[in-house]
Design a protein around this motif. Structure first.
Motif, PDB file in Angstrom:
ATOM      1  N   LYS A   1       0.824  -1.210   0.000  1.00  0.00           N
ATOM      2  CA  LYS A   1       0.000   0.000   0.000  1.00  0.00           C
ATOM      3  C   LYS A   1       0.850   1.249   0.000  1.00  0.00           C
ATOM      4  N   ALA A   2       1.996   1.216   0.674  1.00  0.00           N
ATOM      5  CA  ALA A   2       2.874   2.385   0.731  1.00  0.00           C
ATOM      6  C   ALA A   2       3.565   2.627  -0.600  1.00  0.00           C
ATOM      7  N   GLY A   3       3.689   1.566  -1.403  1.00  0.00           N
ATOM      8  CA  GLY A   3       4.319   1.705  -2.713  1.00  0.00           C
ATOM      9  C   GLY A   3       5.781   2.092  -2.594  1.00  0.00           C
ATOM     10  N   ASP A   4       6.218   2.983  -3.492  1.00  0.00           N
ATOM     11  CA  ASP A   4       7.626   3.393  -3.505  1.00  0.00           C
ATOM     12  C   ASP A   4       7.870   4.667  -2.697  1.00  0.00           C
ATOM     13  N   ASP A   5       6.843   5.172  -2.026  1.00  0.00           N
ATOM     14  CA  ASP A   5       6.969   6.408  -1.256  1.00  0.00           C
ATOM     15  C   ASP A   5       7.769   6.132   0.016  1.00  0.00           C
ATOM     16  N   PRO A   6       9.017   6.681   0.124  1.00  0.00           N
ATOM     17  CA  PRO A   6       9.852   6.386   1.297  1.00  0.00           C
ATOM     18  C   PRO A   6       9.251   6.915   2.598  1.00  0.00           C
ATOM     19  N   LYS A   7       8.515   8.050   2.526  1.00  0.00           N
ATOM     20  CA  LYS A   7       7.906   8.591   3.749  1.00  0.00           C
ATOM     21  C   LYS A   7       6.847   7.648   4.292  1.00  0.00           C
ATOM     22  N   LYS A   8       6.002   7.143   3.386  1.00  0.00           N
ATOM     23  CA  LYS A   8       4.954   6.218   3.819  1.00  0.00           C
ATOM     24  C   LYS A   8       5.561   4.932   4.359  1.00  0.00           C
ATOM     25  N   ARG A   9       6.637   4.506   3.742  1.00  0.00           N
ATOM     26  CA  ARG A   9       7.263   3.265   4.208  1.00  0.00           C
ATOM     27  C   ARG A   9       7.846   3.426   5.602  1.00  0.00           C
ATOM     28  N   ARG A  10       8.399   4.635   5.886  1.00  0.00           N
ATOM     29  CA  ARG A  10       8.973   4.865   7.213  1.00  0.00           C
ATOM     30  C   ARG A  10       7.893   4.900   8.282  1.00  0.00           C
ATOM     31  N   LYS A  11       6.687   5.284   7.898  1.00  0.00           N
ATOM     32  CA  LYS A  11       5.602   5.401   8.878  1.00  0.00           C
ATOM     33  C   LYS A  11       4.925   4.059   9.187  1.00  0.00           C
ATOM     34  N   ILE A  12       5.295   3.042   8.426  1.00  0.00           N
ATOM     35  CA  ILE A  12       4.661   1.739   8.647  1.00  0.00           C
ATOM     36  C   ILE A  12       5.013   1.209  10.040  1.00  0.00           C
ATOM     37  N   ILE A  13       3.996   0.839  10.788  1.00  0.00           N
ATOM     38  CA  ILE A  13       4.214   0.192  12.084  1.00  0.00           C
ATOM     39  C   ILE A  13       4.001  -1.310  11.861  1.00  0.00           C
ATOM     40  N   ARG A  14       5.110  -2.009  11.836  1.00  0.00           N
ATOM     41  CA  ARG A  14       5.030  -3.428  11.498  1.00  0.00           C
ATOM     42  C   ARG A  14       4.358  -4.228  12.611  1.00  0.00           C
ATOM     43  N   LYS A  15       3.459  -5.084  12.185  1.00  0.00           N
ATOM     44  CA  LYS A  15       2.755  -5.944  13.131  1.00  0.00           C
ATOM     45  C   LYS A  15       3.705  -7.037  13.617  1.00  0.00           C
ATOM     46  N   LYS A  16       3.718  -7.237  14.935  1.00  0.00           N
ATOM     47  CA  LYS A  16       4.605  -8.245  15.505  1.00  0.00           C
ATOM     48  C   LYS A  16       3.903  -9.602  15.584  1.00  0.00           C
TER      49      LYS A  16
END
Length: 830
Positions: A387-402
């Motif tokens: 969903k974040a695609g190639d956008d580095p800002k969106k990728r940094r905001k991802i809170i990975r599910k543990k």
């Protein structure tokens, strides 16, 4: 020509090979190179280890082995780990060799046990080897699913024949054996035959492996749309399999034509339980369910529909990995971990390949597919990244599910490692029990030498051999102290006669016979006490006992709360609450006394419990019992237990110990089993006159009318009426009205009747006297109208017996339902 006619009665290997391959060609079989090599090795008299993938035709090689032995006048045995496979193979071999040439022994029953080809469980053959040794009339052994050799509880039964049947030719088969070089060398040493290994063969139907990160439902839809069905979705719990099937019913799995065809096939099938009605709905959508907790008739229905290509998705457990023949194109594993009864752990390479090997249908598919679902948290994280695609800002905001707490880690590296891994080497699981030692002593001859050979000349490491030796000495001393074994001038022998089927069928039956003699024949509870004695010798149905304990603890908590018991005291008291164990003290004491003279019984645990007794005392039908204890997912387990109990009570209790009431219970129990799923009874009847037909209808014949077994039907009527007595004793008008599904009194009428009764009396008796046959009056004067009149006498505290529950039993409705259909008409005072 039949295979029997094609095989020449000669020891010439070439003639045997040509006879079998000629028959196979006539039948349309083109032997794979591995099959051809295996058949040639068998014909020459060599032992064979056949470790080829699922779908590579091991069953045809087994047929070649039996055919060669039969032609040469030798006796062959086929063994499998479970009775279902033994039964399946029995019918298959009868179809090829004729009923006169094939027999079956499972411990529960034997059919044509002197036939030249015998199908049996591994334990049957192992006990025969212990009793007879090299002199056993066993010339050839085909051991299917040989990887069970490593099973910690049952592996001894796969090893013992290898150790003792030195004159036999062995054919050991499995898709997942691992390195067999040490076993092959040992087998050659013992039998004096070369041992050929046919392994490492390319799978005829290649498999393609994929690790998928889409949600299961999306994965299934992709497989359906890309022509990868039928799909078997593997779960590691029955509950998860059922939940998945329910979830998939929301998507279109099958087109209208396919749904109509399934509807035609199963139109007359009796879906008699709550689970069955759910399964009916799922099947009509093209979705099957398959696990060990299902009734046999439901599981067979799913297998038959799948074999005919009518189901596109089957949700089940890994039970299909144990050789059941269901054609599947794609296997989808929902996890790579399982609970093994002790802990959660990753699948072994053997377990993984055993399950994956079900994919790909010979004759239908050019390839099979094995998909493994990523863990749910990994799938969720992959969706966020996409969903974040190639956008580095969106990728940094991802809170990975543990991963969830307690998760046993696995992922794509684990998957790739399993795909490439060879099955683990088989590990020896040799044990020594009193029953095994008694069988060896019963063989006679050089007993010391025979025991020493069994203990030290096996496949265990050195330290374990010495542990087995210490165990053997301890057992021997116990047997001598008990007077079961004597040593006179160096000659070791038994002082008792053993039954021919010792240690094969219900090993605690001799104890049960002794315990029955302790019961009071004149006691009103005698019949049910006799049932409790037999139940204590049966294996525990854990799911049932767990639910019984859960309900018992719930009732105990409610009672303690009502009495004002404090929380801490309640929790401490709950530790002592468990499921009912009738006669536990009497049975435990009797068991200790019995074991002092027959110590081998200590190999088997005494397990007091109340399942049959509980159902009878509560006057419940099968469906009511399953519903009351929330056992819908385990109804197959419940029925297997009831079936085992029926056979054990009928076979173990001697005629002179069977009171009229106990005979009533036996007839009731047998009819209950037959009406719920007649296949459990029909299977054994079919063994006598096999009629296996692959084109037979998927709808099995209905069980015989419940009206034909008068004794059992009368018990069903008594139970229905006594249910009303029990609920009336609790003043539960609403529950009484709920019983009247075919008309009868409503809640208001029941309430009025109970008010009238309790205006005169304080209670209603529900003990043994209240449910005696004499308390029910049956009037058959209106039988021509299809009804019998009933009057249940109420056991009032003054003993006047002037209050009656008047009812009628609808004979036509009872015939259709397979149980007594009763309508209450009134509650009267004479």
């Amino acid at each position: 020509m039949s295979l029997v006619d094609r095989m020449p009665a000669t020891d010439d290997p070439d003639a045997a090979y040509e006879g079998f391959t000629g028959w196979a060609a006539d039948e349309g079989f083109t032997l794979y190179p591995a099959q051809d090599e295996a058949v040639l090795e068998i014909a020459t008299g060599a032992n064979l280890i056949l470790a080829t993938p699922t779908g590579s035709g091991k069953s045809l090689v087994a047929v070649a082995a039996h055919a060669t032995a039969l032609a040469q006048g030798r006796r062959s045995y086929y063994t499998a780990p479970i009775k279902a496979l033994v039964s399946e193979k029995f019918f298959a071999l009868v179809d090829i060799f004729g009923a006169e040439n094939v027999g079956m022994v499972t411990g529960d029953s034997s059919v044509n046990s002197h036939a030249p080809i015998i199908c049996c469980t591994a334990e049957i053959l192992a006990n025969l080897a212990l009793r007879r040794g090299a002199d056993a009339e066993v010339d050839q052994v085909v051991m299917d699913e040989f990887h069970f050799y490593s099973d910690p509880d049952r592996g001894w039964a796969w090893q013992v024949p290898l150790l003792l049947l030195s004159r036999a030719q062995f054919v050991l088969m499995s898709a997942t054996l691992g390195d067999m070089s040490s076993i092959a060398a040992d087998l050659s040493r013992r039998t004096g035959r070369p041992t050929a290994q046919v392994t490492g063969v390319d799978r005829p139907i290649p498999l393609h492996y994929y690790y998928v990160t889409t949600p299961v439902q999306e994965t299934v839809e992709d497989l359906l749309h890309s022509a990868q069905a039928p799909v078997y979705i593997v779960h590691f719990s029955q509950a998860a399999a059922m939940e998945r099937a329910q979830a998939l019913s929301s998507i279109k799995v099958l087109d209208r034509e396919g749904r109509d065809r399934i509807g035609e096939e199963i139109g007359g099938f009796r879906f008699t339980t709550a689970f069955g009605r759910t399964l009916s709905r799922l099947l009509r959508s093209g979705i099957g369910v398959h696990h060990a907790g299902m009734l046999p008739k439901y599981r067979r229905l799913v297998e038959q529909l799948a074999q005919r290509g009518l189901l596109r998705v089957i949700c089940g457990t890994d039970t299909l990995g144990v050789g059941i023949n269901v054609p599947i194109r794609t296997v989808l594993l929902t996890a790579l971990t399982k609970y093994d009864g002790t802990r959660m752990r990753q699948l072994t390479a053997r377990e993984f390949h055993q399950i994956a090997g079900r994919a790909g249908r010979a004759g239908f598919d050019t390839a099979g597919t094995v998909d493994v679902q990523a863990p749910e948290h990994e799938i969720e994280n992959a969706k966020q990244i996409e969903k974040a695609g190639d956008d580095p800002k969106k990728r940094r905001k991802i809170i990975r599910k543990k991963a969830p707490e307690g998760f046993v880690s696995w992922g794509e590296p684990s998957f790739r490692k399993l795909v490439d891994a060879d099955p683990e080497p088989l590990s020896s699981s040799m044990v020594l029990t009193s029953a095994m030692l008694v069988n060896v002593i019963a063989r006679g001859g050089d007993v010391f030498g025979n025991v020493r050979s069994l203990v030290f000349d096996n496949h265990e490491p050195r330290a374990r051999k010495y542990a087995l030796a210490r165990r053997a000495i301890g057992i021997y001393r116990t047997l001598v102290a008990a007077g079961v074994v004597e040593n006179i001038d160096g000659e070791i022998r038994l002082t008792v006669d053993l039954a021919p089927d010792f240690a094969l069928n219900q090993p605690l039956s001799p104890f049960a016979l002794a315990a029955l003699e302790l019961l009071d024949r004149d006691a009103p509870t005698y019949a049910l006490d006799a049932v409790s004695v037999i139940e204590s010798t049966l294996d525990d149905p854990r799911a049932v006992l767990s639910q019984q304990e859960y309900i018992a603890r719930g009732e105990a908590v409610a009672a303690m709360k009502a009495d004002g018991v404090e929380y801490e005291e309640r929790m401490a008291a709950l530790e002592e609450v468990t499921y009912a164990k009738p006669l536990a003290e009497l049975l435990d004491a009797a068991f200790e006394t019995f074991a002092s003279s027959q110590p081998w019984v200590r190999d088997f645990a005494l397990r007091p419990k109340s399942v049959v007794r509980d159902m009878f005392e509560r006057a419940m039908s099968f469906g009511e019992f399953v519903s009351f204890y929330s056992l819908g997912r385990s109804e197959g387990l419940v029925l297997r237990y009831l079936s085992d109990a029926f056979r054990a009570i009928r076979q173990t209790v001697p005629p002179e110990a069977k009171s009229e009431e106990l005979l009533d219970i036996i007839e009731w129990l047998g009819e209950l089993v037959r009406q719920v799923d007649s296949s459990l009874v029909d299977e054994w009847e079919q063994l006598i006159a096999p009629t296996a037909d692959p084109e037979a209808p998927v709808v099995p014949p209905a069980p015989p009318s419940v009206l034909t077994n008068r004794r059992a039907f009368m018990v069903l009527i008594r139970n229905e009426m006594f249910r009303r007595v029990q609920l009336a004793a609790l003043d539960k008008a609403d529950d009484l009205a709920a019983l009247e599904s075919h008309g009868g009194l409503d809640a208001e009428a029941w309430g009025d009747a109970l008010d009238r009764y309790y205006g005169e009396h304080d209670s209603i008796g529900t003990g043994p006297a209240a449910r005696a046959p004499s308390m029910l009056v049956v009037d058959e004067a209106r039988a021509s109208e299809g009804v019998w009149g009933l009057e249940q006498i109420i056991d009032d505290p003054t003993g006047d017996h002037d209050w009656r529950i008047r009812a009628e039993v609808d004979l036509a409705a009872s015939d259709e339902a397979g149980t007594a259909v009763v309508r209450t008409l009134d509650v009267i005072r004479l």
